[in-house]
Design an enzyme around this catalytic site. Structure first.
Site, PDB file in Angstrom:
ATOM      1  N   ASP A 250      -0.375  -5.280  -0.085  1.00  0.00           N
ATOM      2  CA  ASP A 250      -0.651  -5.518   1.215  1.00  0.00           C
ATOM      3  C   ASP A 250      -0.076  -6.798   1.984  1.00  0.00           C
ATOM      4  OD1 ASP A 250      -2.569  -5.163   3.713  1.00  0.00           O
ATOM      5  OD2 ASP A 250      -3.018  -7.216   3.101  1.00  0.00           O
TER       6      ASP A 250
ATOM      7  N   ASP B  41      -4.409   2.976  -0.616  1.00  0.00           N
ATOM      8  CA  ASP B  41      -5.543   2.677   0.215  1.00  0.00           C
ATOM      9  C   ASP B  41      -5.434   3.662   1.375  1.00  0.00           C
ATOM     10  OD1 ASP B  41      -3.945   1.453   1.772  1.00  0.00           O
ATOM     11  OD2 ASP B  41      -4.835  -0.634   1.602  1.00  0.00           O
TER      12      ASP B  41
ATOM     13  N   ASP C 247       1.301   0.008  -0.394  1.00  0.00           N
ATOM     14  CA  ASP C 247       0.645  -0.040   0.737  1.00  0.00           C
ATOM     15  C   ASP C 247       1.515  -0.358   1.949  1.00  0.00           C
ATOM     16  OD1 ASP C 247      -1.781  -0.612   2.558  1.00  0.00           O
ATOM     17  OD2 ASP C 247      -1.803  -2.816   1.877  1.00  0.00           O
ATOM     18  N   GLY C 248       1.000  -0.037   3.224  1.00  0.00           N
ATOM     19  CA  GLY C 248       2.025  -0.075   4.459  1.00  0.00           C
ATOM     20  C   GLY C 248       1.173  -0.875   5.558  1.00  0.00           C
TER      21      GLY C 248
ATOM     22  N   GLU D 213       2.776   3.703   5.308  1.00  0.00           N
ATOM     23  CA  GLU D 213       2.148   4.103   3.871  1.00  0.00           C
ATOM     24  C   GLU D 213       2.746   5.120   3.048  1.00  0.00           C
ATOM     25  OE1 GLU D 213      -0.586   2.630   2.837  1.00  0.00           O
ATOM     26  OE2 GLU D 213      -1.758   2.021   4.314  1.00  0.00           O
TER      27      GLU D 213
ATOM     28  N   HIS E 256      -8.434  -4.020   0.703  1.00  0.00           N
ATOM     29  CA  HIS E 256      -9.196  -5.300   0.909  1.00  0.00           C
ATOM     30  C   HIS E 256     -10.262  -5.585   0.206  1.00  0.00           C
ATOM     31  CE1 HIS E 256      -5.992  -5.881   3.943  1.00  0.00           C
ATOM     32  NE2 HIS E 256      -6.406  -4.652   4.312  1.00  0.00           N
TER      33      HIS E 256
END
Length: 158
Positions: free
Chosen positions: A138, A73, A13-14, A51, A128
């Site tokens: 995250d 994501d 994740d970024g 990302e 999320h």
């Protein structure tokens, strides 16, 4: 497909506070009973750069060729690789079309090279949404973006 290669699951994740602004990446690598977490932050970057960089950092952590499932994501990352967009941009001298330059060519170049070293499968996960490892990434990315020792993203304005 080489079933003899080790299987690795990489979650990425970024994060970016403002966009552009301070940003970070988070990575969780899982291989058998082994777990490794990576993160880092930059003083001025974008969410998309973080990302892509998260995936790069995950793949760079592998010491030998592997079969890899990458969970992200970021539809931008999944589509750019799975639909061949990044290879097309590379072939067109980092142009999306005749006039428009592709963004983040420095990172796409590295990611394409790493994807050639491994058997990589990209899997999109809804952010999320309760995926434990995605949520961990995250948090890693968000905390890295808030760090006090942020690096300079030297490719940011290219």
């Amino acid at each position: 497909m080489n079933d003899q290669l080790p299987q690795v699951e990489i979650y990425t994740d970024g994060s970016c506070l403002n966009n552009p602004g301070p940003g970070g990446y988070g990575v969780v690598l899982l291989a058998g009973d082994n777990r490794k977490e990576l993160s880092g932050g930059f003083e001025r970057t974008t969410n998309n750069r973080m990302e892509i960089l998260a995936v790069i950092k995950g793949l760079e952590a592998l010491k030998k060729p592997c079969r890899v499932n990458i969970y992200t994501d970021s539809q931008y990352v999944v589509n750019a690789i799975s639909k061949g967009w990044a290879k097309k941009w590379q072939k067109n001298n980092w142009r999306r079309n005749g006039k428009e330059k592709a963004k983040n060519p420095d990172l796409w170049q590295i990611l394409l090279q790493l994807c050639n070293q491994h058997q990589v499968n990209f899997i999109w996960v809804r952010g999320h949404s309760g995926n434990k490892e995605n949520e961990r990434c995250d948090r890693l990315a968000f905390h890295a973006a808030q760090g006090s020792d942020l690096e300079e993203d030297i490719g940011m304005d290219n």
